[in-house]
Design an enzyme around this catalytic site. Structure first.
Site, PDB file in Angstrom:
ATOM      1  N   PHE A 125     -27.370 -15.972   9.011  1.00 59.47           N
ATOM      2  CA  PHE A 125     -28.112 -15.816  10.268  1.00 59.47           C
ATOM      3  C   PHE A 125     -29.540 -15.390   9.974  1.00 59.47           C
ATOM      4  O   PHE A 125     -29.866 -15.007   8.854  1.00 59.47           O
ATOM      5  CB  PHE A 125     -27.411 -14.811  11.197  1.00 59.47           C
ATOM      6  CG  PHE A 125     -27.018 -13.520  10.532  1.00 59.47           C
ATOM      7  CD1 PHE A 125     -27.873 -12.437  10.546  1.00 59.47           C
ATOM      8  CD2 PHE A 125     -25.797 -13.397   9.890  1.00 59.47           C
ATOM      9  CE1 PHE A 125     -27.525 -11.248   9.925  1.00 59.47           C
ATOM     10  CE2 PHE A 125     -25.428 -12.210   9.272  1.00 59.47           C
ATOM     11  CZ  PHE A 125     -26.306 -11.127   9.289  1.00 59.47           C
ATOM     12  N   CYS A 126     -30.395 -15.480  11.001  1.00 61.53           N
ATOM     13  CA  CYS A 126     -31.810 -15.151  10.822  1.00 61.53           C
ATOM     14  C   CYS A 126     -32.396 -14.679  12.152  1.00 61.53           C
ATOM     15  O   CYS A 126     -31.710 -14.039  12.941  1.00 61.53           O
ATOM     16  CB  CYS A 126     -32.571 -16.353  10.261  1.00 61.53           C
ATOM     17  SG  CYS A 126     -32.465 -17.817  11.320  1.00 61.53           S
TER      18      CYS A 126
END
Length: 89
Positions: A52-53
């Site tokens: 994720f980011c």
């Protein structure tokens, strides 16, 4: 994704270390997107991987890199806030 995380997935934040320092998911590891290719050993043997980011864009790229290297157990978790919300439910 909730089930995968509940089963102890390897949580990888692919944002920069500066972004990670500003706030991150408890128990996640920071491997910035530009380091994923060089850090493949850290992903070996993990049953499930969630990347994720900030927006879901870099995690999508990270997922592609991992899949090109033979990993089939990768989930794009989207934003770190979404993953954090699941963990804190």
């Amino acid at each position: 994704m909730k089930d995968i995380i509940a089963k102890g997935a390897f949580l990888v934040d692919v944002r920069t270390s500066a972004e990670f320092a500003e706030g991150h998911v408890k128990g996640s590891v920071n491997i910035p997107l530009d380091q994923v290719q060089n850090q493949l050993a850290k992903f070996k043997g993990k049953e499930n991987i969630v990347v994720f980011c900030r927006s879901g864009n870099r995690s999508s790229q990270a997922k592609s890199i991992l899949e090109q290297n033979g990993f089939t157990n990768v989930t794009n978790g989207g934003t770190w806030q979404e993953v954090n919300q699941i963990i804190n439910q």
